[in-house]
Design an enzyme around this catalytic site. Structure first.
Site, PDB file in Angstrom:
ATOM      1  N   LYS A 194       9.651  12.014 -20.639  1.00  0.00           N
ATOM      2  CA  LYS A 194      10.317  11.009 -19.805  1.00  0.00           C
ATOM      3  C   LYS A 194       9.870  11.206 -18.360  1.00  0.00           C
ATOM      4  CE  LYS A 194      15.050   9.391 -18.736  1.00  0.00           C
ATOM      5  NZ  LYS A 194      16.481   9.660 -18.967  1.00  0.00           N
TER       6      LYS A 194
ATOM      7  N   SER B 219      19.130   5.737 -20.492  1.00  0.00           N
ATOM      8  CA  SER B 219      17.963   5.429 -19.699  1.00  0.00           C
ATOM      9  C   SER B 219      16.652   5.841 -20.349  1.00  0.00           C
ATOM     10  CB  SER B 219      18.071   6.111 -18.336  1.00  0.00           C
ATOM     11  OG  SER B 219      18.137   7.526 -18.505  1.00  0.00           O
TER      12      SER B 219
ATOM     13  N   SER C  22      21.957   9.361 -21.989  1.00  0.00           N
ATOM     14  CA  SER C  22      20.606   8.788 -21.964  1.00  0.00           C
ATOM     15  C   SER C  22      19.625   9.343 -22.974  1.00  0.00           C
ATOM     16  CB  SER C  22      20.007   8.923 -20.572  1.00  0.00           C
ATOM     17  OG  SER C  22      20.544   7.929 -19.750  1.00  0.00           O
TER      18      SER C  22
HETATM   19  N1  GLN Z   1      24.059   5.032 -18.763  1.00  0.00           N
HETATM   20  C1  GLN Z   1      24.612   6.103 -17.982  1.00  0.00           C
HETATM   21  C2  GLN Z   1      24.366   5.816 -16.520  1.00  0.00           C
HETATM   22  O1  GLN Z   1      23.897   4.768 -16.234  1.00  0.00           O
HETATM   23  C3  GLN Z   1      23.999   7.410 -18.384  1.00  0.00           C
HETATM   24  C4  GLN Z   1      22.638   7.604 -17.862  1.00  0.00           C
HETATM   25  C5  GLN Z   1      22.055   8.934 -18.192  1.00  0.00           C
HETATM   26  O2  GLN Z   1      22.532   9.656 -19.057  1.00  0.00           O
HETATM   27  N2  GLN Z   1      21.035   9.279 -17.453  1.00  0.00           N
HETATM   28  O3  GLN Z   1      24.623   6.602 -15.669  1.00  0.00           O
END
Ligand code: GLN
Length: 457
Positions: free
Chosen positions: A49, A124, A148
């Site tokens: 990532k 994400s 994410s």
């Molecule tokens: N969707 C969550 C956020 O927008 C989690 C994102 C993540 O785990 N990086 O913060």
């Protein structure tokens, strides 16, 4: 992976074969932000990532403000992958600074779900999850702050682990919310996921929050669940917004767990579900507002020219950050400001303790807790993009255990409307081996085919 062991393909040939597949098929899916042409390890390829710093490979975290930033060092996880011989294939797409649940917040355009390209892969870490599912990487690393890794794995139908906080180094990771961020593996099955975890986990002197694992990672073998106590938190399985098809697939899997010999009982996590999301959306933006202060046009990536220093910083940040980071910087700065700090950030920290205690109480009676990972299957691109609150709800079920620092594993458990449904397995701190064991037994019994129907030939 047997090909390498049997000497039927060299690492260089494997790397080249994946690059060819990416060249042929990633135009449609956009899992990768960039690939690495030369094989750089003697082993299996891996995708990372783009929040993971890689020496001499551009690292943008999906943001324009880091465009052109080429780290001069490797993050610990990248270094550990290299030390294990893995060959870095490329950097995968992500919501900007890992803020989002669909990968639509990437400044470089969204990733598409390999099961249905009109749908999101989750976020994400949608790039890593979609790459693994589409066969464009054998495995990958993601990062999980509030879901994410787990949520994109659920929406793409593969296995993703968010490890116990402190078991994997954050050194060299583009920081979002430091008390929550964790790096973890994404793979096609539980055994691969466990193997990759074993390569990256453990104490790192560059990250003082890391610890040595209390026991070595065990690759799961057992195919039954005898002696395992599974708790079903009522609120997490009956929450408003869980699609009926998702609830059905999870309920069927719980029945299967019983057949495999598990002791199944109901439990409660009422405050975790009621307050988890609100608590997260104070703590994560507060920490993000502080972490993102370093992007000033001086040290990394983008700089917009101006008369003086302050104007340069202002213009660089305005041009470099997208809407979601800006929204979170504002929310976080407000929550941390004098006079509000106790009421918001301080209060959220107390709620966080309550959530941790509620989980600890459940683990006095159970070894593993289960629920859907995501309340819905993959949704259409654009469906929630204009409504941040609807998007935030995607993480309703993944966030509580993240707040408590606990590990969570997503295992695909069936289809609803032709799209994968993910089962979330949560355990106490350092219980990764139990999660792998339970996940593996269920995976074998479920027989889920991780290759999307449209890609089977
Ligand atoms: N969707 C969550 C956020 O927008 C989690 C994102 C993540 O785990 N990086 O913060």
């Amino acid at each position: 992976m047997g090909l390498l062991e049997r000497g039927e393909a060299s690492a260089a040939e494997l790397h080249a074969a994946y690059l060819e597949a990416i060249a042929a098929r990633d135009g449609e899916l956009h899992c990768y932000l960039r690939t690495v042409a030369e094989p750089n390890g003697a082993g299996i390829p891996i995708a990372l990532k783009d929040v993971i710093s890689t020496k001499a490979i551009e690292t943008t975290a999906g943001s324009k403000i880091l465009a052109g930033y080429v780290p001069v060092f490797d993050s610990t996880v990248a270094a550990r992958c290299k030390a294990a011989g893995l060959s870095i294939l490329g950097k995968t797409n992500t919501d900007e600074f890992a803020m989002g649940s669909s990968t639509e917040n990437s400044a470089y355009g969204p990733t598409h779900n390999p099961w249905d390209p009109e749908r999101v892969p989750g976020g994400s870490g949608g790039g890593s999850a979609a790459a693994v599912t589409a066969g464009l990487a054998p495995w990958a690393l993601g990062s999980d702050t509030g879901g994410s890794i787990k949520q994109p794995s659920a929406l793409c139908g593969n296995v993703g682990l968010r490890p116990t906080y402190g078991t994997v180094s954050r050194y060299g990771i583009v920081a979002f919310a430091s008390s929550l961020d964790q790096i973890g593996p994404v793979a096609r099955n539980v055994r691969d996921c466990a193997l990759l975890y074993s390569l990256i986990a453990g104490r790192d002197e560059c990250d003082s929050t890391t610890v040595e694992l209390p026991e070595p990672v065990r690759l799961p073998e057992r195919e039954d669940l005898r002696g395992i106590r599974i708790g079903v938190p009522k609120e997490m399985n009956e929450a408003e917004g869980i699609e009926p098809g998702v609830a059905d697939a999870v309920a069927r899997t719980i029945d299967l767990a019983r057949e495999l010999g598990a002791e199944v009982g109901e439990c409660e996590l009422p405050r975790s579900v009621d307050y988890g999301l609100a608590c997260y959306y104070l703590i994560a933006p507060a920490e993000a507002s502080s972490n993102l202060a370093r992007y000033d046009g001086v040290r990394y990536g983008l700089r917009v020219g101006a008369e003086g220093y302050y104007e340069m910083v202002e213009r660089s940040r305005d041009a470099g950050f997208g809407d979601e980071p800006k929204r979170r910087i504002m929310l976080g700065t407000y929550a941390l400001s004098a006079g509000y700090y106790e009421a918001f950030y301080g209060q959220a920290q107390k709620v966080r303790t309550v959530i941790a205690r509620e989980h600890a109480a459940a683990f006095e009676r159970f070894d593993v807790l289960v629920s859907p990972t995501s309340p819905t299957v993959a949704f259409k691109l654009g469906e929630k993009a204009a409504n941040p609150l609807a998007m935030y709800l995607s993480d309703l079920l993944t966030i509580p255990s993240c707040m408590a620092g606990l590990p969570g594993l997503n295992v695909p458990c069936g289809l609803s409307e032709g799209l994968p449904v993910g089962l979330q397995l949560i355990g106490p701190q350092f219980s990764e081996n139990s999660l792998f064991a339970a996940g593996h037994a269920l995976e074998r019994a479920l027989g889920f085919d991780p290759v999307p129907e449209r890609l089977r030939s």
